[in-house]
Design a protein around this motif. Structure first.
Motif, short mmCIF file in Angstrom:
data_model
loop_
_atom_site.label_atom_id
_atom_site.label_comp_id
_atom_site.label_asym_id
_atom_site.label_seq_id
_atom_site.Cartn_x
_atom_site.Cartn_y
_atom_site.Cartn_z
N GLY A 75 0.78 -1.23 0.00
CA GLY A 75 0.00 0.00 0.00
C GLY A 75 0.81 1.28 0.00
N GLY A 76 2.10 1.18 -0.23
CA GLY A 76 2.93 2.38 -0.30
C GLY A 76 2.77 3.08 -1.63
N ARG A 77 3.19 4.33 -1.67
CA ARG A 77 3.10 5.12 -2.90
C ARG A 77 4.46 5.17 -3.58
NH1 ARG A 77 1.11 10.70 -0.63
NH2 ARG A 77 2.79 10.12 0.84
N ILE A 78 4.44 5.10 -4.90
CA ILE A 78 5.66 5.20 -5.70
C ILE A 78 5.73 6.61 -6.28
CG2 ILE A 78 6.84 4.39 -7.78
CD1 ILE A 78 5.53 1.64 -7.27
N PHE A 79 6.82 7.32 -5.95
CA PHE A 79 7.04 8.66 -6.46
C PHE A 79 8.15 8.61 -7.52
CE2 PHE A 79 4.85 9.62 -2.57
CZ PHE A 79 4.18 10.82 -2.81
N ALA A 80 7.80 8.97 -8.74
CA ALA A 80 8.80 9.08 -9.79
C ALA A 80 9.51 10.41 -9.64
CB ALA A 80 8.14 8.99 -11.16
N VAL A 81 10.82 10.39 -9.53
CA VAL A 81 11.60 11.62 -9.45
C VAL A 81 12.03 11.98 -10.86
CG1 VAL A 81 13.67 12.72 -8.53
CG2 VAL A 81 12.36 11.13 -7.10
N GLY A 82 11.27 12.89 -11.47
CA GLY A 82 11.56 13.34 -12.81
C GLY A 82 10.76 12.60 -13.88
N THR A 83 10.62 13.25 -15.01
CA THR A 83 9.87 12.66 -16.12
C THR A 83 10.60 11.47 -16.72
OG1 THR A 83 10.88 14.29 -17.63
CG2 THR A 83 8.72 14.83 -16.70
N THR A 84 11.94 11.41 -16.56
CA THR A 84 12.68 10.25 -17.08
C THR A 84 12.35 9.00 -16.28
OG1 THR A 84 14.62 10.82 -15.73
CG2 THR A 84 14.55 11.67 -17.98
N SER A 85 12.28 9.13 -14.96
CA SER A 85 11.87 7.99 -14.14
C SER A 85 10.43 7.60 -14.47
CB SER A 85 12.00 8.33 -12.65
OG SER A 85 13.34 8.52 -12.28
N ALA A 86 9.58 8.60 -14.65
CA ALA A 86 8.18 8.33 -14.98
C ALA A 86 8.05 7.56 -16.28
CB ALA A 86 7.40 9.65 -15.06
N ARG A 87 8.80 7.97 -17.29
CA ARG A 87 8.72 7.31 -18.59
C ARG A 87 9.25 5.88 -18.52
NH1 ARG A 87 11.77 9.31 -22.48
NH2 ARG A 87 10.37 8.60 -24.14
N THR A 88 10.28 5.66 -17.70
CA THR A 88 10.81 4.31 -17.54
C THR A 88 9.79 3.40 -16.86
OG1 THR A 88 13.06 5.21 -17.34
CG2 THR A 88 12.70 2.96 -16.58
N LEU A 89 9.20 3.87 -15.78
CA LEU A 89 8.20 3.07 -15.07
C LEU A 89 7.02 2.74 -15.97
CD1 LEU A 89 8.26 4.97 -11.65
CD2 LEU A 89 9.19 2.69 -12.11
N GLU A 90 6.57 3.72 -16.74
CA GLU A 90 5.42 3.49 -17.62
C GLU A 90 5.77 2.56 -18.77
OE1 GLU A 90 2.23 4.31 -17.05
OE2 GLU A 90 3.16 4.86 -15.15
N THR A 91 6.98 2.67 -19.28
CA THR A 91 7.41 1.78 -20.36
C THR A 91 7.35 0.32 -19.90
OG1 THR A 91 8.86 3.43 -21.39
CG2 THR A 91 9.38 1.11 -21.80
N ILE A 92 7.86 0.08 -18.72
CA ILE A 92 7.92 -1.30 -18.20
C ILE A 92 6.52 -1.82 -17.89
CG2 ILE A 92 8.77 -2.71 -16.28
CD1 ILE A 92 11.23 -0.81 -16.23
N MET A 93 5.69 -1.00 -17.25
CA MET A 93 4.34 -1.44 -16.92
C MET A 93 3.51 -1.68 -18.19
SD MET A 93 3.94 -1.95 -13.71
CE MET A 93 2.16 -1.94 -13.53
N LYS A 94 3.70 -0.83 -19.18
CA LYS A 94 2.96 -0.99 -20.43
C LYS A 94 3.39 -2.24 -21.19
CE LYS A 94 1.68 1.59 -24.61
NZ LYS A 94 1.87 2.83 -25.39
N GLU A 95 4.69 -2.55 -21.12
CA GLU A 95 5.23 -3.69 -21.85
C GLU A 95 4.95 -5.01 -21.15
OE1 GLU A 95 7.40 -5.76 -24.81
OE2 GLU A 95 6.73 -3.68 -24.76
N TYR A 96 5.11 -5.03 -19.80
CA TYR A 96 5.06 -6.30 -19.07
C TYR A 96 3.89 -6.42 -18.10
CZ TYR A 96 9.87 -6.41 -20.80
OH TYR A 96 10.99 -6.38 -21.60
N GLY A 97 3.26 -5.30 -17.75
CA GLY A 97 2.17 -5.33 -16.79
C GLY A 97 2.63 -5.51 -15.36
#
Length: 341
Positions: free
Chosen positions: A246-268
């Motif tokens: 139940g913790g929150r994930i904070f992306a530090v910067g748009t580069t971290s955000a894009r990396t997290l989204e890339t992986i979630m979009k690709e692998y779920g």
């Protein structure tokens, strides 16, 4: 969706030309993405916005001294080269000015021949592929001859080159800094961890996309440039655990955000992986990989403003930017920060 919807008026004097002496002394605008409410704070108070069990995801890329000044071997004409992406066999994708002077077969010398480059062809978006020739270790030669590639809107010189690196910069490869991370000191990160907040790292090497304006009218027609990313097994396991608890994930910067989204979009799911991403996040995109975003204030009509708007809503973001201008926040790479939660 028209690009003009992401425009705003920014007085030139609000563009930060130099970094503050104390990294944590910048201001922090906190935006509640559910209500649109904004709160003016200082950056060091970010610790009060984080809770035990949350996680900060930092991009540990290191900026290369990627700007080189050389001369054409045949004519002596001056040429400026910006290294963007390492290919194979000492070849690099680059931006060259003036590009029209550099054609296939052109030889450029740097540092009285300490480094030589030959153009082997054109790259995407008007760039050039250069094959490097040198003696010794390339990165040592680059450290000697190269300059930090500060963005074009920064006119001042930077005496301390490390000030354009995060304190946790590790893996060489970026053409620009992940600037949201510039606000952290090791001491502040230690205090955050002592509170029970996790700190972990991904890598995304910032490339050509940072330097490319959106030149189309419709947002959907814009094409992003591919950038290399990597997530370790330990980071993937930690983020999975944070989500389960139940913790929150904070992306530090748009580069971290894009990396997290890339992986979630690709692998779920978060997983140990690496590859190239050209993900373009704009309103209408459903964010899956993070729950909060720390970011600097970005250029009008940029893909970064669009990404932030996808997460927090365009109306709330543009209102927040209007507030930041009114309150004289400092903008862009060396400017102040915004935390969206």
């Amino acid at each position: 969706m028209n690009v003009e919807e992401f425009d705003f008026q920014l007085p030139e004097e609000l563009i930060a030309q130099t970094p503050l002496l104390d990294r944590t002394a910048s201001r922090l605008l906190v935006l509640d993405r559910k209500t649109g409410q904004t709160t003016d704070r200082t950056f060091e108070t970010i610790i009060d916005e984080l809770q035990q069990g949350d996680c900060l995801v930092l991009n540990d890329t290191r900026v290369l001294p990627a700007r080189l000044y050389g001369t054409k071997e045949e004519t002596g004409a001056k040429v400026e080269v910006l290294l963007l992406k390492q290919l194979e066999n000492d070849e690099w994708e680059t931006l060259v000015k003036p590009a029209k002077r550099v054609k296939k077969g052109t030889v450029i010398q740097f540092g009285d021949g300490r480094l030589t480059a030959i153009c082997t062809g054109e790259a995407d978006h008007g760039g050039r592929v250069l094959k490097m020739s040198y003696k010794g270790i390339f990165h040592e030669v680059l450290d000697e001859l190269g300059e930090m590639p500060l963005p074009p809107y920064i006119k001042e010189t930077l005496p301390d080159q490390e000030r354009y690196q995060t304190v946790y910069a590790k893996h060489r490869g970026s053409a620009a800094a992940p600037t949201a991370g510039l606000h952290f000191t090791n001491e502040l990160l230690e205090r955050i961890q002592e509170k029970g907040v996790h700190v972990t790292f991904i890598t995304l090497h910032v490339g050509l996309g940072t330097f490319r304006p959106v030149s189309v009218d419709n947002v959907e027609d814009h094409e992003m440039h591919a950038e290399f990313y990597q997530m370790s097994e330990s980071t993937a396991a930690l983020l999975t655990q944070v989500r389960k608890q139940g913790g929150r994930i904070f992306a530090v910067g748009t580069t971290s955000a894009r990396t997290l989204e890339t992986i979630m979009k690709e692998y779920g799911e978060f997983r140990d992986c690496s590859g190239w991403t050209s993900i373009f996040i704009y309103p209408g995109y459903e964010v899956l990989g993070f729950d909060g975003l720390l970011t600097n204030f970005h250029l009008p009509k940029s893909t970064l403003v669009m990404l932030v708007s996808a997460f927090a809503g365009k109306e709330y973001v543009m209102n927040a930017y209007e507030h930041a201008v009114k309150e004289r926040y400092r903008f862009f790479s060396f400017g102040d920060a915004m935390l969206i939660r």
